[in-house]
Design a protein around this motif. Structure first.
Motif: not given
Length: 324
Positions: A1-9, A134-143
């Protein structure tokens, strides 16, 4: 998956995309590292808005039971909770059980919770090497509430305090000789201390433990003049006292947020994270260097049989690395 698409998801809270993103940042493959850096750069503007809580405690203190009760309470207050649970890695086989979801069954089924177990690997300090990412990723996902559960209190189980806003130390309802067994270093790092299992036959022991910990803590200089570390008790099993702990965390964020302490702490953590990444990357590059690899086994054997001192062997390898 392109990184831009993964980031958007990830930004939409897609749990499958979030799991895939964490797997990507945990990968050690060079091409994956490049992709992970691009993903983190795309998501970085959407991070930093959550409260980061580190939880550690001696084995058997009930960390998983506490985190489940605490997480469900916080979700009931309208928040989304991510749990990054670090499991110990076998030094013999390199494997980890990663069974945290089975120990937090109710929380793992809640749509507002996300639980991700990760192996500690060879990283010291009770956390995995990529826990920060991983902390940054879950924050970006709205947690907006991120909990990091360490493998347990040990000689170096303090690294989690260097990546969270609040470090909560969970202790058993005991004192006296067992109080002496709690390392001073980790108590000094705690922003909040909670005595768990304050129920049934252990209720009186928990009250005495709270009093003894308060006395012991009064002998230590506080890390922040504006915050006196609270000693609380709870029964995670019976869901008693959990609300007071969440209220205490809110008070901590208000006081240290207003005086700038949390912002300063995060800035210092970011600098420490950078230097840690430099050290890890240098070790990786050192071990992969052809000149070092050519002599590494021989010098290891020489150091083992005392035909050369370990210091001399290390200097020889470092000279090879510097002058490649």
């Amino acid at each position: 998956m392109p990184i831009a698409d993964l980031a958007a998801r990830v930004r939409t809270g897609d749990r499958r995309a979030l799991a895939q993103a964490i797997t990507l940042v945990e990968s050690t493959r060079p091409d994956h590292r490049e992709q992970a850096e691009a993903l983190l750069a795309a998501l970085l503007p959407h991070t930093g808005k959550g409260v980061r809580i580190g939880i550690s405690g001696v084995p058997g203190v009930g960390k998983s039971t506490f985190i489940e009760a605490f997480g469900l309470h916080v979700i009931g207050q309208g928040h989304k909770v991510a749990v990054l649970a670090i499991d110990p890695t076998s030094q013999r086989t390199g494997g980890s059980i990663l069974g945290d979801k089975t120990r937090m069954e109710m929380l793992s089924r809640d749509i507002s919770a996300f639980i991700r177990p990760s192996p500690a690997g060879t990283t010291l300090g009770g956390v995995a090497r990529r826990t920060r990412e991983a902390m940054l990723l879950v924050e970006a996902a709205g947690f907006d509430v991120v909990i990091v559960e360490t493998v347990g209190v040990g000689q170096s189980e303090t690294a989690v305090a260097d990546m969270v806003d609040l470090f909560l130390l969970l202790l058993p309802p005991a004192g006296g000789d067992e109080l002496q067994g709690i390392k001073k270093g980790i108590v000094e790092l705690a922003d909040m201390i909670v005595v768990n299992k304050a129920d049934g036959d252990l209720a009186n022991a928990a009250r005495h433990a709270v009093a003894e910990y308060r006395h012991a803590l009064s002998l230590l200089r506080p890390a922040n003049a504006n915050w006196r570390v609270p000693i609380l008790s709870c029964s995670a099993l019976n869901n008693l006292g959990i609300d007071s702990i969440w209220d205490g965390i809110g008070q901590y964020r208000r006081i240290l947020g207003d005086d700038g302490s949390i912002a300063k702490r995060r800035a210092e953590q970011a600098q420490a994270w950078m230097w840690n990444e430099i050290r890890e990357s240098l070790i990786t590059a050192f071990q992969a260097d052809p000149a070092v690899r050519a002599e590494l086994s021989g010098l290891e054997r020489a150091a083992a049989d005392s035909s050369v001192t370990p210091g001399a062997a290390a200097r020889r390898l470092l000279d090879l690395f510097r002058h490649r």
